[in-house]
Design a protein around this motif. Structure first.
Motif, PDB file in Angstrom:
ATOM      1  N   ASP A 236     -19.652  18.943-108.406  1.00 49.03           N
ATOM      2  CA  ASP A 236     -20.206  20.303-108.520  1.00 49.03           C
ATOM      3  C   ASP A 236     -20.090  21.052-107.184  1.00 49.03           C
ATOM      4  OD1 ASP A 236     -21.733  22.559-108.811  1.00 49.03           O
ATOM      5  OD2 ASP A 236     -23.384  21.547-109.834  1.00 49.03           O
ATOM      6  N   ARG A 237     -19.329  22.153-107.203  1.00 54.59           N
ATOM      7  CA  ARG A 237     -19.097  22.899-105.951  1.00 54.59           C
ATOM      8  C   ARG A 237     -20.370  23.570-105.451  1.00 54.59           C
ATOM      9  NH1 ARG A 237     -13.909  26.410-105.743  1.00 54.59           N
ATOM     10  NH2 ARG A 237     -14.614  26.430-103.582  1.00 54.59           N
ATOM     11  N   GLY A 238     -21.238  23.928-106.396  1.00 54.11           N
ATOM     12  CA  GLY A 238     -22.521  24.516-106.007  1.00 54.11           C
ATOM     13  C   GLY A 238     -23.343  23.558-105.165  1.00 54.11           C
ATOM     14  N   LEU A 239     -23.312  22.269-105.540  1.00 51.94           N
ATOM     15  CA  LEU A 239     -24.066  21.276-104.773  1.00 51.94           C
ATOM     16  C   LEU A 239     -23.446  21.085-103.390  1.00 51.94           C
ATOM     17  CD1 LEU A 239     -24.897  18.538-107.434  1.00 51.94           C
ATOM     18  CD2 LEU A 239     -26.357  20.351-106.557  1.00 51.94           C
ATOM     19  N   LEU A 240     -22.104  21.111-103.324  1.00 50.21           N
ATOM     20  CA  LEU A 240     -21.440  20.972-102.021  1.00 50.21           C
ATOM     21  C   LEU A 240     -21.838  22.123-101.099  1.00 50.21           C
ATOM     22  CD1 LEU A 240     -17.841  19.863-103.027  1.00 50.21           C
ATOM     23  CD2 LEU A 240     -19.566  18.526-101.830  1.00 50.21           C
ATOM     24  N   GLU A 241     -21.831  23.339-101.673  1.00 51.45           N
ATOM     25  CA  GLU A 241     -22.194  24.528-100.904  1.00 51.45           C
ATOM     26  C   GLU A 241     -23.631  24.409-100.396  1.00 51.45           C
ATOM     27  OE1 GLU A 241     -20.593  28.552-102.387  1.00 51.45           O
ATOM     28  OE2 GLU A 241     -22.729  28.585-102.811  1.00 51.45           O
ATOM     29  N   MET A 242     -24.526  23.985-101.317  1.00 47.34           N
ATOM     30  CA  MET A 242     -25.926  23.803-100.943  1.00 47.34           C
ATOM     31  C   MET A 242     -26.033  22.778 -99.810  1.00 47.34           C
ATOM     32  SD  MET A 242     -28.653  21.619-101.248  1.00 47.34           S
ATOM     33  CE  MET A 242     -27.982  20.428-102.401  1.00 47.34           C
ATOM     34  N   GLY A 243     -25.328  21.646 -99.946  1.00 47.90           N
ATOM     35  CA  GLY A 243     -25.381  20.603 -98.921  1.00 47.90           C
ATOM     36  C   GLY A 243     -24.960  21.131 -97.559  1.00 47.90           C
ATOM     37  N   ARG A 244     -23.916  21.981 -97.553  1.00 48.85           N
ATOM     38  CA  ARG A 244     -23.437  22.503 -96.274  1.00 48.85           C
ATOM     39  C   ARG A 244     -24.471  23.433 -95.654  1.00 48.85           C
ATOM     40  NH1 ARG A 244     -18.308  22.923 -98.943  1.00 48.85           N
ATOM     41  NH2 ARG A 244     -17.122  21.068 -98.435  1.00 48.85           N
ATOM     42  N   THR A 245     -25.159  24.244 -96.482  1.00 47.78           N
ATOM     43  CA  THR A 245     -26.170  25.130 -95.896  1.00 47.78           C
ATOM     44  C   THR A 245     -27.356  24.328 -95.371  1.00 47.78           C
ATOM     45  OG1 THR A 245     -27.435  25.510 -97.922  1.00 47.78           O
ATOM     46  CG2 THR A 245     -25.580  26.971 -97.526  1.00 47.78           C
TER      47      THR A 245
ATOM     48  N   LEU B   8     -22.314  14.275 -96.012  1.00 51.30           N
ATOM     49  CA  LEU B   8     -22.021  15.057 -97.210  1.00 51.30           C
ATOM     50  C   LEU B   8     -21.378  14.148 -98.257  1.00 51.30           C
ATOM     51  CD1 LEU B   8     -22.080  18.117 -98.110  1.00 51.30           C
ATOM     52  CD2 LEU B   8     -19.652  18.141 -97.601  1.00 51.30           C
ATOM     53  N   TYR B   9     -20.515  13.252 -97.782  1.00 52.59           N
ATOM     54  CA  TYR B   9     -19.830  12.305 -98.652  1.00 52.59           C
ATOM     55  C   TYR B   9     -20.817  11.376 -99.329  1.00 52.59           C
ATOM     56  CZ  TYR B   9     -15.295  10.432 -99.882  1.00 52.59           C
ATOM     57  OH  TYR B   9     -14.167  10.097-100.570  1.00 52.59           O
ATOM     58  N   ARG B  10     -21.735  10.824 -98.535  1.00 44.20           N
ATOM     59  CA  ARG B  10     -22.657   9.812 -99.049  1.00 44.20           C
ATOM     60  C   ARG B  10     -23.736  10.433 -99.938  1.00 44.20           C
ATOM     61  NH1 ARG B  10     -26.391   7.168 -94.851  1.00 44.20           N
ATOM     62  NH2 ARG B  10     -27.559   8.994 -95.523  1.00 44.20           N
ATOM     63  N   GLU B  11     -24.217  11.622 -99.556  1.00 43.38           N
ATOM     64  CA  GLU B  11     -25.330  12.212-100.305  1.00 43.38           C
ATOM     65  C   GLU B  11     -24.863  12.951-101.555  1.00 43.38           C
ATOM     66  OE1 GLU B  11     -28.363  11.688 -99.264  1.00 43.38           O
ATOM     67  OE2 GLU B  11     -28.535  11.822 -97.088  1.00 43.38           O
ATOM     68  N   ILE B  12     -23.675  13.551-101.510  1.00 41.97           N
ATOM     69  CA  ILE B  12     -23.276  14.428-102.607  1.00 41.97           C
ATOM     70  C   ILE B  12     -21.968  14.002-103.277  1.00 41.97           C
ATOM     71  CG2 ILE B  12     -22.663  16.812-103.229  1.00 41.97           C
ATOM     72  CD1 ILE B  12     -24.626  17.735-101.114  1.00 41.97           C
ATOM     73  N   ILE B  13     -20.908  13.783-102.514  1.00 42.45           N
ATOM     74  CA  ILE B  13     -19.599  13.559-103.143  1.00 42.45           C
ATOM     75  C   ILE B  13     -19.561  12.231-103.905  1.00 42.45           C
ATOM     76  CG2 ILE B  13     -17.135  13.315-102.727  1.00 42.45           C
ATOM     77  CD1 ILE B  13     -17.482  15.186-100.331  1.00 42.45           C
ATOM     78  N   LEU B  14     -19.946  11.130-103.241  1.00 38.51           N
ATOM     79  CA  LEU B  14     -19.897   9.824-103.915  1.00 38.51           C
ATOM     80  C   LEU B  14     -20.807   9.758-105.134  1.00 38.51           C
ATOM     81  CD1 LEU B  14     -19.514   7.001-101.249  1.00 38.51           C
ATOM     82  CD2 LEU B  14     -17.936   7.699-103.045  1.00 38.51           C
ATOM     83  N   PRO B  15     -22.103  10.122-105.017  1.00 43.55           N
ATOM     84  CA  PRO B  15     -22.947  10.071-106.216  1.00 43.55           C
ATOM     85  C   PRO B  15     -22.453  11.005-107.306  1.00 43.55           C
ATOM     86  CG  PRO B  15     -24.287  10.492-104.257  1.00 43.55           C
ATOM     87  CD  PRO B  15     -22.859  10.575-103.830  1.00 43.55           C
ATOM     88  N   GLY B  16     -21.857  12.139-106.914  1.00 41.83           N
ATOM     89  CA  GLY B  16     -21.356  13.080-107.900  1.00 41.83           C
ATOM     90  C   GLY B  16     -20.158  12.523-108.654  1.00 41.83           C
ATOM     91  N   ALA B  17     -19.365  11.688-107.956  1.00 43.19           N
ATOM     92  CA  ALA B  17     -18.164  11.128-108.593  1.00 43.19           C
ATOM     93  C   ALA B  17     -18.480   9.850-109.362  1.00 43.19           C
ATOM     94  CB  ALA B  17     -17.109  10.842-107.519  1.00 43.19           C
ATOM     95  N   LEU B  18     -19.649   9.284-109.130  1.00 45.30           N
ATOM     96  CA  LEU B  18     -19.960   7.956-109.676  1.00 45.30           C
ATOM     97  C   LEU B  18     -19.877   7.860-111.203  1.00 45.30           C
ATOM     98  CD1 LEU B  18     -20.586   5.196-108.587  1.00 45.30           C
ATOM     99  CD2 LEU B  18     -23.014   5.680-108.826  1.00 45.30           C
ATOM    100  N   PRO B  19     -20.391   8.840-111.968  1.00 45.59           N
ATOM    101  CA  PRO B  19     -20.279   8.707-113.424  1.00 45.59           C
ATOM    102  C   PRO B  19     -18.824   8.526-113.863  1.00 45.59           C
ATOM    103  CG  PRO B  19     -21.773  10.495-112.888  1.00 45.59           C
ATOM    104  CD  PRO B  19     -21.163  10.048-111.591  1.00 45.59           C
TER     105      PRO B  19
END
Lengths: 270, 274
Positions: free
Chosen positions: A161-170, A178-189
């Motif tokens: 979700d790009r919205g979550l990535l944007e939120m993480g960056r802010t 960013l990878y550990r908190e958002i990208i990896l869990p987001g890709a896990l399913p």
């Protein structure tokens, strides 16, 4: 309107629940009885298909002698070693191509081309390269496992979700965090879908590999039995593959249940 | 849903702490995908002020907010946000989106402490208590209602003690009662903490309820800049409130009619992606 047919024979909720639980088993059990009856009556020659009783007896004999467990252990070890090799490679390459544009440009086309070759079509070459050795079986299993894991990992990373990535960056997340908190869990399913497919392919590839040539394992046991027309042992081997496949699927489901427990689809209660 | 606001939180103190920073947008021009969204846009926001930005769908109000926090880069002009610098040495700005953007794989408390060290857990618990969700700290976001998720998102922003809070239609997807509850909560924390707030909304009544100043954007420029001179908390029933709402709405309506006949003057409360 006529009375509802169920009204004539009132069934209490509990009996209905038991009925619902048993209903799916009616057909398999009936088939089993028919099979046994056909064998006993002599309609089904045992060199064509053994009776269920003979299969059970053969299973008990083989497990009592310990032969069965040796074969199961060898096959399982092969399957999971191949899975580990192919799965880790698929995961790492999927993460790389998903995360870095230049790696995607460099590798993805090549991998997609290789993916279109049916893995089993490589068998003549594999025998040529590795002989009929242990490594040939590992190679085939790893190859079968690699692509489902690779493709789903790549897809999972891309569809975070790009919205979550944007939120993480802010919130000041970048790089590894960013990878550990958002990208990896987001890709896990998506990764776990790949793992589940891969576990299915794992057994298919192993069955083929062990059927070609082996000196141990369930495939060896089954092919050896064929030489001596032991149809009961062959059926035991086939059923074992089914059982192991089912257990691998349960394992995958268990992983999903644990790692995706945040997901609404896996939430039973608060 | 019951109002779980802390009474002493809602009652505003006489003087607000001076936490806020000033914001200056000087002749800012932004084009997205070849289309000019803002051109020579100029607005000044004083430290601690609450400014609401209203306008039609696609007028650039979201882009304006996103450019302040650096999610969009202006092609021309200058954006200056106070002198304040946060713990990481960056401008101390937080943004709330229309969707809560909570991480579904983290429980509520870890969502609130996102990006912070574990030493902030007591503070996070305190802020969760302020937004009335202390008892949901161990739950997954999926089990919360939309309004509760937005309160968690507000808590997540507040833990960072921002000097500037940007609100990008954060109440747009909520039902009417939850909106009013959230408006009270936002007003209360703004009063108590003293940060500068910029609220983008398409609800003129909401803008008048909360803001010191309502800025209307039309055609990428400031079309109206109206000071709301009414004591807080404001009630929608008052004549002054209604007169101001009428004034702003008719201005939007006029501009809209001059532009395109027959189109609705304000967007409906749909989830528009800007």
């Amino acid at each position: 309107m006529p009375d509802h047919p169920q009204k004539a024979f009132p069934i209490t909720g509990r009996w209905r629940a038991i009925g619902h639980g048993l209903a799916p088993w009616v057909v398999p059990v009936a088939l089993l009885f028919f099979w046994q009856w056909a064998s006993s009556a002599g309609w089904l020659p045992s060199r064509f298909l053994p009776s269920p009783r003979a299969v059970v007896k053969s299973f008990l004999d083989l497990s009592a002698s310990g032969e069965l467990w040796t074969h199961v252990r060898v096959s399982t070890e092969r399957a999971f070693s191949g899975f580990a090799i192919g799965g880790v490679l698929g995961l790492v390459l999927g993460l790389l191509t998903g995360s870095f544009r230049w790696v995607e440009t460099l590798l993805d086309t090549t991998l997609q081309m290789i993916r279109n070759i049916p893995a089993l079509a490589l068998i003549p070459l594999v025998i040529l390269w590795f002989g009929i050795d242990e490594s040939a079986k590992l190679f085939l299993v790893a190859l079968g496992v690699f692509f489902p894991v690779y493709i789903n990992t790549f897809h999972g990373i891309q569809s975070v979700d790009r919205g979550l990535l944007e939120m993480g960056r802010t919130y000041g997340l970048s790089g590894w965090r960013l990878y550990r908190e958002i990208i990896l869990p987001g890709a896990l399913p998506s990764i776990l879908v790949g793992v589940r497919f891969a576990l299915g392919f794992m057994w298919v590839m192993l069955i083929v590999a062990e059927t070609i040539s082996a000196r141990s394992g369930i495939g060896y046991m089954t092919m050896n039995a064929r030489e001596f027309m032991q149809t009961d042992v062959m059926v035991v081997g086939i059923l074992l593959y089914a059982l192991l496949g089912k257990m691998a699927d349960l394992l995958a489901k268990g992983m999903e249940r644990y790692w995706l427990r945040w997901h609404p689809a896996y939430q039973t209660s608060r | 849903m019951a109002t779980i606001l802390n009474p002493e939180l809602v009652a505003p103190p006489q003087s607000r702490p001076a936490r806020g920073v000033s914001v200056l947008l000087e002749d800012v021009s932004i084009a997205l995908g070849g289309r000019t969204v803002l051109k020579n846009f100029h607005v000044e926001i004083a430290a601690g002020e609450f400014v609401a930005i209203v306008g039609r769908s696609g007028c650039g109000k979201s882009t304006l907010l996103r450019s302040i926090i650096g999610l969009e880069t202006p092609q021309a002009g200058r954006i200056a946000v106070g002198e304040s610098v946060d713990r990481n040495g960056k401008p101390d700005i937080r943004i709330m989106f229309q969707d809560s953007r909570l991480l579904p794989w983290k429980r509520i408390l870890p969502n609130v402490t996102l990006g912070l060290a574990t030493s902030f857990i007591p503070e996070a618990k305190r802020v969760l208590d302020q937004v009335g969700l202390a008892d949901r700290a161990r739950d997954w976001p999926a089990t919360l209602s939309g309004g509760q998720r937005q309160r968690v998102a507000l808590a997540r922003a507040l833990v960072h003690d921002p000097a500037l809070l940007l609100l990008d239609e954060p109440l747009g997807a909520l039902d009417a009662l939850t909106r009013i509850e959230m408006q009270q909560l936002i007003e209360a924390v703004w009063t108590n903490r003293g940060f500068t707030a910029v609220l983008v909304t398409h609800d003129v009544a909401e803008a008048i309820t909360l803001a010191d100043r309502v800025v209307l954007i039309e055609g990428g420029r400031v079309a109206l800049d109206e000071v709301v001179n009414m004591p807080r908390p404001r009630t929608r029933g008052s004549a002054k409130f209604a007169a101001l709402e009428e004034k702003i709405l008719s201005r939007v309506l006029n501009v809209a009619q001059r532009n395109i006949e027959g189109r609705p003057f304000l967007e409906t409360r749909s989830r528009d992606a800007q």
